[in-house]
Design an enzyme around this catalytic site. Structure first.
Site, mmCIF file in Angstrom:
data_model
loop_
_atom_site.group_PDB
_atom_site.id
_atom_site.type_symbol
_atom_site.label_atom_id
_atom_site.label_comp_id
_atom_site.label_asym_id
_atom_site.label_seq_id
_atom_site.Cartn_x
_atom_site.Cartn_y
_atom_site.Cartn_z
ATOM 1 N N LYS A 82 0.854 -1.200 0.000
ATOM 2 C CA LYS A 82 0.000 0.000 0.000
ATOM 3 C C LYS A 82 0.886 1.245 0.000
ATOM 4 O O LYS A 82 1.892 1.292 0.725
ATOM 5 C CB LYS A 82 -0.897 -0.024 1.251
ATOM 6 C CG LYS A 82 -1.906 1.115 1.339
ATOM 7 C CD LYS A 82 -2.783 0.974 2.583
ATOM 8 C CE LYS A 82 -3.858 2.042 2.684
ATOM 9 N NZ LYS A 82 -4.694 1.887 3.887
ATOM 10 N N SER A 157 -9.810 1.907 3.007
ATOM 11 C CA SER A 157 -8.951 2.628 2.097
ATOM 12 C C SER A 157 -7.959 1.743 1.337
ATOM 13 O O SER A 157 -7.466 2.150 0.290
ATOM 14 C CB SER A 157 -8.172 3.686 2.870
ATOM 15 O OG SER A 157 -7.286 3.080 3.801
ATOM 16 N N SER A 181 -9.898 -0.340 7.282
ATOM 17 C CA SER A 181 -9.328 -0.251 5.938
ATOM 18 C C SER A 181 -8.633 -1.502 5.420
ATOM 19 O O SER A 181 -8.268 -1.544 4.252
ATOM 20 C CB SER A 181 -8.342 0.905 5.870
ATOM 21 O OG SER A 181 -9.044 2.085 5.637
HETATM 22 N N1 GLN Z 1 -13.041 4.272 6.311
HETATM 23 C C1 GLN Z 1 -12.508 4.748 7.532
HETATM 24 C C2 GLN Z 1 -12.110 6.190 7.360
HETATM 25 O O1 GLN Z 1 -12.418 6.721 6.362
HETATM 26 C C3 GLN Z 1 -11.344 3.901 7.949
HETATM 27 C C4 GLN Z 1 -10.134 4.191 7.167
HETATM 28 C C5 GLN Z 1 -8.960 3.369 7.593
HETATM 29 O O2 GLN Z 1 -9.084 2.362 8.278
HETATM 30 N N2 GLN Z 1 -7.778 3.833 7.188
HETATM 31 O O3 GLN Z 1 -11.505 6.781 8.187
#
Ligand code: GLN
Length: 489
Positions: A82, A157, A181
């Site tokens: 990532k 994400s 995420s």
């Molecule tokens: N979807 C969540 C957010 O937008 C979690 C994102 C994540 O785990 N990096 O913050």
């Protein structure tokens, strides 16, 4: 061996073929590059590739093997990363324009560990800008598509990390999980994703979003592969002050031990309104499966469940606003052409460099921390976080793991939630509380909808009990192996 056969293999199978000399790491690397060339113009999981470097690493692995100096089971196996995890000499954009030209000067600890294990570090994977989002639609470089249906999001994400495994562009990938995420995109793409206990995996070299919540973790086709990758990247690191000084159990060896009967808890707050019918049905079948193996299933209650999303959006944005202050147009980042004085350098560079969601979070976070509002928002959220943590501690006196859906719905369509931040935030309703409590959790594929979209189940474990969490997940996964099915692309 055909390229199609090579890329269909799990990491454990590839490792076996490499040690049996049925394959070379060079051939493995070539097969994946060919697959990326073939499918990535559609999938768009990768933001950057360095094929020469990738092949050189594979070559070095083959050389070690020929000399009898193989470093371990991951030697010669590709792992794609990532684009928030530093790999020395490679770009790191966090899918943001503000880091367009940034090159990492050092390796993250997880990367150093992977290199020490002989893994072949692959390209940079797409995400929502600075890991803020649940669909990859917030990437400044265009979204990733779900390999099971190109009209749908891969989740986020870490959508590039989940899509790359689902599309067989890499056998293993790394992502990061702040509120879901890793698990939510794993669920939407039909692969395994693990968020470790907070402190189990070093965050050194991870571009910080919300430091008290962020953890790096693996994606793979099977739980067995995830165990192998997780034991390689885990462990105490003096370079991360929140890293926990504990021994790393051999997770993959523990999977071979017989599983003693355990108690699985179903939190009633997670099984209410809003769950898609087909998701519900698939989860019911996993519950029946565990029951048929002789495990005990009990209903439990986590009364603070409703508070998790609001608490998360106060704490995560507060931490993000202070973490992202470092991107100031002077260090790391691109600078606005129109910055004629110091204040302008900051304001214009950040204004031009950050996307809408990142700005929204920085503004919200700064507001929640500001004097006058601090007690009402940030302090209250921290106190509520303690209540959420206590809820889990109480429940774990009764049960070994908690079973829930990973996400309320299968993959949604592009644009479906992107104009409504609240509905996007709610897609993480089942994953966020574990980050607030620091617990380990994973998503395992547990079937498909009638239209062929993957469904995931989440298992949540006790702190530092990854071993039993993975064993319980493996008991299901080795019988079903839904993550080994691949989309027709
Ligand atoms: N979807 C969540 C957010 O937008 C979690 C994102 C994540 O785990 N990096 O913050």
């Amino acid at each position: 061996m055909s390229n199609a056969t090579i890329i269909s293999k799990t990491a454990v199978e590839l490792s076996h073929s490499l040690s049996e000399k049925e394959l070379s790491s060079q051939e493995v690397a070539q097969a994946y590059l060919e697959q990326i060339d073939r499918v990535d113009p559609q999938v768009h999981a990768f933001l950057h590739r360095d094929d020469d470097d990738f092949l050189a690493q594979a070559n070095a692995s083959d050389k070690r093997r020929a000399e009898g100096n193989t470093l371990g089971p991951l030697d010669g196996i590709p792992v794609a990363i990532k684009d928030v995890i530093s790999v020395q000499g490679q770009p790191l954009t966090a899918a943001s324009k503000i880091l367009e030209n940034y090159i990492s000067p050092y390796d993250a600890t997880v990367i150093r560990k992977l290199k020490d294990a002989g893994a072949v570090i692959g390209g940079r994977l797409n995400l929502d800008e600075f890991a803020m989002g649940s669909s990859t639609e917030n990437s400044a470089y265009g979204p990733t598509r779900n390999p099971w249906d190109f009209n749908r999001v891969p989740g986020g994400s870490s959508g590039g990390s989940s899509a790359a495994v689902a599309a067989r562009e890499a056998p293993l990938t790394l992502g990061s999980d702040t509120g879901g995420s890793i698990r939510q995109p794993a669920s939407l793409c039909g692969v395994v994703g693990v968020k470790p206990t907070y402190g189990m995996v070093s965050r050194y070299g991870l571009a910080a979003f919300a430091s008290s919540l962020d953890q790096i973790g693996p994606f793979s086709q099977t739980v067995e592969d995830a165990a192998l990758l997780l034991e390689t990247i885990s462990g105490h690191d003096p370079l991360d002050s929140t890293s926990f000084p504990t021994e790393v159990p051999q997770y993959s060896a523990a999977l071979r031990d017989p599983l003693t009967p355990c108690t699985l808890g179903l939190p009633k707050e997670f099984f209410g309104e809003g769950i898609d019918d087909e998701v519900r049905k698939a989860i019911d079948q996993t519950i029946e499966f565990y029951r048929s193996l002789g495990h005990k299933i009990v209903e439990i209650s986590l009364p603070t469940t409703d508070l998790a999303v609001p608490v998360y959006y106060v704490i995560a944005t507060a931490e993000a606003s202070s973490n992202l202050a470092r991107y100031d147009g002077i260090r790391y980042t691109s600078r606005s052409e129109q910055s004629e004085n110091a204040i302008n350098v900051y304001a214009k560079s950040r204004g031009e460099g950050f996307g809408e969601e990142v700005k929204r979070r920085c503004i919200l976070g700064a507001y929640g921390l500001s004097s006058g509002y601090y007690d009402a928002y940030y302090l209250k959220a921290q106190k509520t976080r303690t209540l959420i943590r206590e809820d889990f501690s109480r429940v774990f006196k009764e049960v070994d793991v908690i079973l829930t859906p990973t996400a309320p719905t299968p993959a949604f369509k592009f644009g479906e939630k992107s104009n409504d931040p609240i509905s996007m935030y709610l897609s993480d309703i089942f994953t966020i509380s574990t980050n607030l409590a620091g617990l380990p959790a994973l998503s395992v594929p547990c079937g498909f909808t009638n239209s062929g979209l993957p469904i995931g189940m989440q298992l949540i474990g006790q702190a530092f009990e990854e071993s039993s969490l993975l064993s319980i997940a493996h008991a299901y996964d080795r019988e079903h192996r839904f993550g080994c099915q691949s989309p027709n692309i």
